[in-house]
Design a protein around this motif. Structure first.
Motif, PDB file in Angstrom:
ATOM      1  N   ARG A  39      -6.776   5.330   1.505  1.00 53.96           N
ATOM      2  CA  ARG A  39      -6.249   4.017   1.149  1.00 53.96           C
ATOM      3  C   ARG A  39      -6.092   3.204   2.426  1.00 53.96           C
ATOM      4  NH1 ARG A  39      -2.367   2.293  -2.808  1.00 53.96           N
ATOM      5  NH2 ARG A  39      -2.259   0.002  -2.681  1.00 53.96           N
TER       6      ARG A  39
ATOM      7  N   GLY B 195       0.789  -1.222   0.000  1.00 50.94           N
ATOM      8  CA  GLY B 195       0.000   0.000   0.000  1.00 50.94           C
ATOM      9  C   GLY B 195       0.817   1.265   0.000  1.00 50.94           C
TER      10      GLY B 195
ATOM     11  N   PHE C  57      -5.635   4.534  -7.209  1.00 47.45           N
ATOM     12  CA  PHE C  57      -5.679   4.730  -5.763  1.00 47.45           C
ATOM     13  C   PHE C  57      -4.357   5.330  -5.297  1.00 47.45           C
ATOM     14  CE2 PHE C  57      -8.825   0.996  -4.874  1.00 47.45           C
ATOM     15  CZ  PHE C  57      -9.807   1.686  -5.556  1.00 47.45           C
TER      16      PHE C  57
ATOM     17  N   MET D 133      -9.817   1.233  -1.015  1.00 47.60           N
ATOM     18  CA  MET D 133     -10.078   2.579  -0.504  1.00 47.60           C
ATOM     19  C   MET D 133     -11.343   2.530   0.332  1.00 47.60           C
ATOM     20  SD  MET D 133      -7.910   4.994  -1.679  1.00 47.60           S
ATOM     21  CE  MET D 133      -8.867   6.501  -1.665  1.00 47.60           C
TER      22      MET D 133
END
Length: 272
Positions: free
Chosen positions: A186, A126, A256, A181
């Motif tokens: 996120r 991420g 994202f 999300m």
């Protein structure tokens, strides 16, 4: 034999005495009659009003009794603004660290290998922006009011709860979500989803319904994971019965941003 004096009329005397007694009795009744309810309440209300004015004056001491402190909504908005500022500062510092690290050892083979390995893991962790085909799920409270509920339902049945959001998040991870999300943030596998009442708290920020979860992955596999989850199936029963919001939509290609929270894991436990 002498002539007797005329005797007074005893009946007239008795009538005069009776009139005097009746007059005195009426005067005593006027002076001692029972008070009415209103005559009792008037002095009591006056005394209570005096006490109230005196207490209010002592408490305020000439100042405004209305609090000047900001309301809870203002406090939340201020904290959210501060949180957004901190997130921007963290992102800037991370960019500086990456730039300085690259400049410190431009020819280091070891640094290059580590950077390559980090880049390969960044999408899954991420820490990097990612783009792909998306699926979006929205959960919302019911529009019903408490007086419109059937006898078997309560007000808790017409709001989205923490377990409802968690059920969707977990099902999407199981369905092969590559990135996620929640609202405008996120999230990663260690992100905590918490609700207080019908508000969502995520990484220090507060959100109200509808709660929107978007994921990148295979839309068909993600939809199948949602349909197979028993907790979500139970939620859909309340959607039909009470009008809770539940919408699943394929939303096309999206990007994202990188995860903006901390990656430090402070505690963990083995799942049951």
């Amino acid at each position: 034999m002498t002539e007797q004096e005329p005797q007074p009329d005893r009946r007239a005397a008795r009538r005069s005495a009776a009139r005097v007694a009746a007059s005195r009795w009426r005067r005593w009744l006027v002076l001692t009659r029972r008070p009415t309810m209103w005559s009792l309440l008037v002095p009591i209300v006056a005394v209570l009003a005096g006490i109230l004015f005196s207490t209010s004056g002592q408490a305020s001491r000439g100042t405004d009794l209305r609090s000047d402190a900001p309301g809870l909504a203002d406090v939340i908005r201020e904290r959210q603004r501060l949180m957004a500022d901190r997130v921007g500062e963290v992102a800037a510092v991370r960019a500086d660290v990456d730039r300085l690290t690259a400049a410190a050892a431009p020819g280091s083979e070891r640094i290059a290998k580590l950077s390559g390995a980090a880049d390969a893991l960044a999408a899954g962790a991420g820490t990097a922006a990612v783009e792909g085909d998306t699926l979006t799920v929205a959960l919302d409270d019911s529009p019903l009011t408490s007086d419109q509920l059937p006898e078997w339902a309560t007000v808790d049945d017409i709001v989205v709860h923490q377990q409802d959001v968690q059920a969707v998040v977990n099902a999407l991870w199981r369905g092969g979500a590559e990135a996620m999300m929640l609202m405008d943030q996120r999230v990663i596998s260690t992100s905590a989803v918490r609700c207080v009442g019908n508000t969502l708290i995520l990484q220090g920020r507060v959100y109200s319904p509808p709660f929107v979860i978007s994921v990148i992955g295979d839309p068909a596999a993600l939809e199948a994971a949602l349909d197979a989850d028993p907790t979500i199936d139970r939620y859909r029963e309340y959607v039909s019965a009470l009008g809770l919001g539940y919408a699943v939509e394929r939303t096309g290609i999206k990007t994202f941003p990188a995860f903006a929270g901390t990656l430090s894991l402070t505690s963990a436990r083995v799942a049951d």
